[in-house]
Scaffold this motif. Structure first.
Motif, short mmCIF file in Angstrom:
data_model
loop_
_atom_site.label_atom_id
_atom_site.label_comp_id
_atom_site.label_asym_id
_atom_site.label_seq_id
_atom_site.Cartn_x
_atom_site.Cartn_y
_atom_site.Cartn_z
N THR A 76 74.59 50.54 30.43
CA THR A 76 75.75 49.70 30.73
C THR A 76 77.04 50.44 30.38
O THR A 76 77.13 51.08 29.32
CB THR A 76 75.68 48.38 29.93
N TYR A 77 78.03 50.33 31.26
CA TYR A 77 79.33 50.96 31.08
C TYR A 77 80.40 49.87 31.22
O TYR A 77 80.44 49.17 32.24
CB TYR A 77 79.57 52.05 32.13
N VAL A 78 81.25 49.73 30.21
CA VAL A 78 82.32 48.73 30.23
C VAL A 78 83.65 49.47 30.28
O VAL A 78 83.96 50.28 29.41
CB VAL A 78 82.26 47.83 28.98
N ILE A 79 84.45 49.17 31.32
CA ILE A 79 85.75 49.82 31.51
C ILE A 79 86.83 48.74 31.46
O ILE A 79 86.84 47.83 32.30
CB ILE A 79 85.82 50.56 32.86
N VAL A 89 76.28 48.29 35.53
CA VAL A 89 74.94 48.23 34.95
C VAL A 89 73.97 49.00 35.84
O VAL A 89 73.77 48.65 37.01
CB VAL A 89 74.45 46.78 34.79
N LEU A 90 73.38 50.08 35.29
CA LEU A 90 72.35 50.85 35.98
C LEU A 90 70.99 50.45 35.44
O LEU A 90 70.71 50.65 34.25
CB LEU A 90 72.57 52.36 35.77
N VAL A 148 68.55 52.21 15.52
CA VAL A 148 68.44 51.84 16.92
C VAL A 148 69.79 51.30 17.38
O VAL A 148 70.30 50.31 16.84
CB VAL A 148 67.34 50.80 17.15
N LEU A 149 70.38 51.95 18.39
CA LEU A 149 71.71 51.61 18.89
C LEU A 149 71.61 51.05 20.31
O LEU A 149 70.63 51.25 21.01
CB LEU A 149 72.61 52.85 18.91
N ASP A 150 72.68 50.37 20.72
CA ASP A 150 72.77 49.90 22.09
C ASP A 150 73.26 51.04 22.98
O ASP A 150 74.03 51.89 22.56
CB ASP A 150 73.74 48.72 22.17
N LYS A 151 72.81 51.04 24.25
CA LYS A 151 73.19 52.11 25.17
C LYS A 151 74.49 51.81 25.90
O LYS A 151 74.83 52.53 26.84
CB LYS A 151 72.07 52.36 26.18
#
Length: 330
Positions: A212-215, A272-273, A174-177
């Motif tokens: 979640t997207y981190v840039i 964050v969506l 199980v991984l983080d998205k």
């Protein structure tokens, strides 16, 4: 807004430290056999284990019966996805009988007649329309990483000889998205890339999950530009963009009918969506596609106007800036 800050805190932790699996729970071995039938497995981030055939490592026999043999339904947290690895698929070599999609889905089992195999798919619509996959003996060592946290793994039995040496072993983690993007501004040319919502442009599921997207601009004094080329978000969904990685970072909640462009004050943006919930399966929203760019300047002179709304245009011609207090959430 406690939940939103909790999501950001999780993203900050994942960004600062490499993801490790030893913090999760070893779920051990789950047997998939005629006796266990349908089983539901609930798991959290970092959990891992194996799904094996009945009696593994001994070989199983189906007694000449065929079709859907057993199923494991994996449900994980709303911010999680599942990586599946096919460590051992000893089914014997054979060619599945020719069948059409409608025939293979008779009774809803999706099993192809003729050969033992594993059938995997994601449950939520519209992911269930594009993720049906069959794994035969030749697919040993393959892997699959899910879009969502709701998948089913089925063992389909063929009416092959009882003497065939048949068993399987499937690993899951199980991984983080969270997706992470890092870079620096080049001296010449474009410095950045593209990010999209899940399953873009075929549509994302309104299943209560979070992406979640981190840039991060690796220049600590740099900035990030974010421009949405495509924007089709459901009314049930929420998209928030945080400026920075502190627990009190300012953020904007993006409006459903206005696709913005954003310029960060700090070196990192966190998008964050939250998909929201809906049981309506008639229509799907494509989601979004955005271009991110690493910048050195705190100004954006040629910032594009991207808002689709002409009735209520955003201040500044359809753009947002984190420096304006009227765009910040509480």
């Amino acid at each position: 807004m406690k939940g939103a800050h909790q999501i950001l805190a999780v993203a900050m932790f994942l960004f600062a430290f490499a993801q490790t699996l030893d913090i999760g729970i070893d779920k051990g071995t789950i047997y998939c056999s005629r006796e266990t039938g349908n089983a539901v497995l609930h798991a959290e981030k970092g959990d891992h284990g194996y799904i094996v055939s009945g009696g593994y490592p001994e070989f199983y026999s189906t007694g000449g019966k065929s079709g859907l043999w057993c199923q494991i339904h994996i449900r994980v947290c709303s911010t999680c996805k599942v990586k599946v690895t096919f460590d051992k698929l000893s089914f014997g070599e054979c060619q599945p009988e020719s069948t059409t999609e409608s025939e293979s889905n008779s009774g809803g089992d999706w099993c192809q007649p003729g050969c033992d195999h594993i059938h995997l798919f994601e449950v939520d619509t519209p992911y269930d329309r594009i993720t049906h996959r069959d794994y035969f003996a030749g697919n040993e060592s393959d892997h699959y990483t899910s879009i969502s946290g709701n998948i089913k793994i089925r063992h389909c039995a063929g009416n092959t000889s009882l003497e065939d040496e048949r068993h399987f072993k499937i690993g899951f983690t199980v991984l983080d998205k969270t997706e992470q993007y890092q870079g620096l501004k080049y001296q010449y040319g474009f410095s950045g890339g593209e990010l999209t919502s899940p399953n873009f442009p075929q549509g994302y599921a309104l299943n209560g999950e979070t992406f979640t997207y981190v840039i991060q601009n690796l220049d600590p004094y740099g900035h990030v530009r974010l421009t949405f080329d495509d924007w089709d978000i459901a009314k049930e969904s929420t998209v928030k963009v945080y400026d920075g990685l502190s627990d009190n970072s300012p953020y904007v909640t993006l409006e459903h009918n206005k696709r913005p462009s954003l310029l960060s004050k700090f070196s990192t943006l966190v998008l964050v969506l939250s998909t929201g919930h809906s049981s309506d399966e008639c229509c799907f929203h494509a989601g979004f596609k955005a271009i991110y760019e690493y910048a050195s300047e705190a100004e954006w002179e040629d910032r594009p106007t991207v808002s689709c709304s002409e009735i209520h245009p955003l201040q500044g011609g359809g753009t947002l800036s984190f420096s304006g207090s009227n765009t910040l959430g509480e």
